[in-house]
Design a protein around this motif. Structure first.
Motif, mmCIF file in Angstrom:
data_model
loop_
_atom_site.group_PDB
_atom_site.id
_atom_site.type_symbol
_atom_site.label_atom_id
_atom_site.label_comp_id
_atom_site.label_asym_id
_atom_site.label_seq_id
_atom_site.Cartn_x
_atom_site.Cartn_y
_atom_site.Cartn_z
ATOM 1 N N ALA A 40 0.835 -1.207 0.000
ATOM 2 C CA ALA A 40 0.000 0.000 0.000
ATOM 3 C C ALA A 40 0.868 1.255 0.000
ATOM 4 O O ALA A 40 0.577 2.218 -0.715
ATOM 5 N N VAL A 41 1.940 1.255 0.792
ATOM 6 C CA VAL A 41 2.843 2.419 0.826
ATOM 7 C C VAL A 41 3.458 2.645 -0.553
ATOM 8 O O VAL A 41 3.487 3.780 -1.052
ATOM 9 N N ILE A 42 3.927 1.579 -1.177
ATOM 10 C CA ILE A 42 4.538 1.695 -2.500
ATOM 11 C C ILE A 42 3.524 2.229 -3.510
ATOM 12 O O ILE A 42 3.827 3.133 -4.297
ATOM 13 N N LEU A 43 2.308 1.707 -3.465
ATOM 14 C CA LEU A 43 1.264 2.137 -4.395
ATOM 15 C C LEU A 43 0.890 3.602 -4.177
ATOM 16 O O LEU A 43 0.822 4.391 -5.125
ATOM 17 N N ILE A 44 0.673 3.989 -2.926
ATOM 18 C CA ILE A 44 0.262 5.362 -2.616
ATOM 19 C C ILE A 44 1.369 6.355 -2.970
ATOM 20 O O ILE A 44 1.100 7.404 -3.571
ATOM 21 N N MET A 45 2.599 6.034 -2.602
ATOM 22 C CA MET A 45 3.713 6.932 -2.929
ATOM 23 C C MET A 45 3.874 7.051 -4.445
ATOM 24 O O MET A 45 4.110 8.143 -4.966
ATOM 25 N N GLY A 46 3.741 5.946 -5.154
ATOM 26 C CA GLY A 46 3.841 5.974 -6.606
ATOM 27 C C GLY A 46 2.754 6.840 -7.225
ATOM 28 O O GLY A 46 3.018 7.620 -8.146
ATOM 29 N N MET A 47 1.537 6.723 -6.712
ATOM 30 C CA MET A 47 0.439 7.543 -7.220
ATOM 31 C C MET A 47 0.707 9.016 -6.944
ATOM 32 O O MET A 47 0.410 9.876 -7.784
ATOM 33 N N GLY A 48 1.268 9.327 -5.782
ATOM 34 C CA GLY A 48 1.577 10.715 -5.442
ATOM 35 C C GLY A 48 2.627 11.301 -6.369
ATOM 36 O O GLY A 48 2.460 12.425 -6.863
ATOM 37 N N PHE A 49 3.693 10.558 -6.629
ATOM 38 C CA PHE A 49 4.735 11.047 -7.528
ATOM 39 C C PHE A 49 4.218 11.175 -8.958
ATOM 40 O O PHE A 49 4.569 12.113 -9.671
ATOM 41 N N LYS A 50 3.375 10.223 -9.369
ATOM 42 C CA LYS A 50 2.800 10.274 -10.715
ATOM 43 C C LYS A 50 1.906 11.508 -10.855
ATOM 44 O O LYS A 50 1.956 12.207 -11.874
ATOM 45 N N THR A 51 1.101 11.779 -9.849
ATOM 46 C CA THR A 51 0.229 12.958 -9.865
ATOM 47 C C THR A 51 1.048 14.233 -9.900
ATOM 48 O O THR A 51 0.731 15.169 -10.650
ATOM 49 N N LYS A 52 2.125 14.283 -9.121
ATOM 50 C CA LYS A 52 2.976 15.471 -9.096
ATOM 51 C C LYS A 52 3.615 15.712 -10.459
ATOM 52 O O LYS A 52 3.655 16.848 -10.941
ATOM 53 N N ARG A 53 4.098 14.645 -11.085
ATOM 54 C CA ARG A 53 4.710 14.780 -12.407
ATOM 55 C C ARG A 53 3.694 15.286 -13.424
ATOM 56 O O ARG A 53 3.976 16.179 -14.223
ATOM 57 N N LYS A 54 2.480 14.720 -13.378
ATOM 58 C CA LYS A 54 1.438 15.126 -14.307
ATOM 59 C C LYS A 54 1.059 16.602 -14.107
ATOM 60 O O LYS A 54 0.860 17.338 -15.075
ATOM 61 N N MET A 55 0.976 17.025 -12.856
ATOM 62 C CA MET A 55 0.620 18.409 -12.571
ATOM 63 C C MET A 55 1.741 19.358 -13.015
ATOM 64 O O MET A 55 1.465 20.459 -13.487
ATOM 65 N N ARG A 56 2.994 18.937 -12.857
ATOM 66 C CA ARG A 56 4.116 19.758 -13.330
ATOM 67 C C ARG A 56 4.085 19.923 -14.840
ATOM 68 O O ARG A 56 4.330 21.003 -15.360
ATOM 69 N N GLU A 57 3.816 18.810 -15.540
ATOM 70 C CA GLU A 57 3.767 18.857 -16.995
ATOM 71 C C GLU A 57 2.644 19.761 -17.494
ATOM 72 O O GLU A 57 2.776 20.401 -18.527
ATOM 73 N N ASN A 58 1.545 19.832 -16.734
ATOM 74 C CA ASN A 58 0.409 20.675 -17.119
ATOM 75 C C ASN A 58 0.535 22.094 -16.596
ATOM 76 O O ASN A 58 -0.360 22.901 -16.808
ATOM 77 N N GLY A 59 1.616 22.386 -15.892
ATOM 78 C CA GLY A 59 1.844 23.726 -15.356
ATOM 79 C C GLY A 59 0.970 24.094 -14.175
ATOM 80 O O GLY A 59 0.744 25.265 -13.894
ATOM 81 N N GLU A 60 0.466 23.095 -13.462
ATOM 82 C CA GLU A 60 -0.395 23.342 -12.315
ATOM 83 C C GLU A 60 0.363 23.496 -11.012
ATOM 84 O O GLU A 60 -0.205 23.836 -9.991
ATOM 85 N N LEU A 61 1.658 23.224 -11.038
ATOM 86 C CA LEU A 61 2.479 23.368 -9.824
ATOM 87 C C LEU A 61 3.421 24.534 -9.965
ATOM 88 O O LEU A 61 3.900 24.887 -10.975
#
Length: 61
Positions: A40-61
């Motif tokens: 669960a930790v691996i999955l949640i952390m992975g989802m968090g990093f994936k979301t952060k990368r996606k938001m950076r690419e879209n200029g939301e961060l």
């Protein structure tokens, strides 16, 4: 002033809860529980990093 990104707060709380779950599972001598919480930790952390990368690419961060 920076806005709070609530999705990251949720990911952090879930990851912390999963880490606590590892400790509880170890205390209860539950290998399956500990492995489940580790996954669960691996999955949640992975989802968090994936979301952060996606938001950076879209200029939301």
């Amino acid at each position: 002033m920076k806005q709070i990104k609530w999705i990251f707060v949720v990911y952090a709380i879930l990851a912390a809860a999963s880490i606590m779950g590892i400790g509880i599972a170890i205390a209860e001598k539950s290998i399956i529980g500990a492995l489940g919480c580790i996954m669960a930790v691996i999955l949640i952390m992975g989802m968090g990093f994936k979301t952060k990368r996606k938001m950076r690419e879209n200029g939301e961060l």
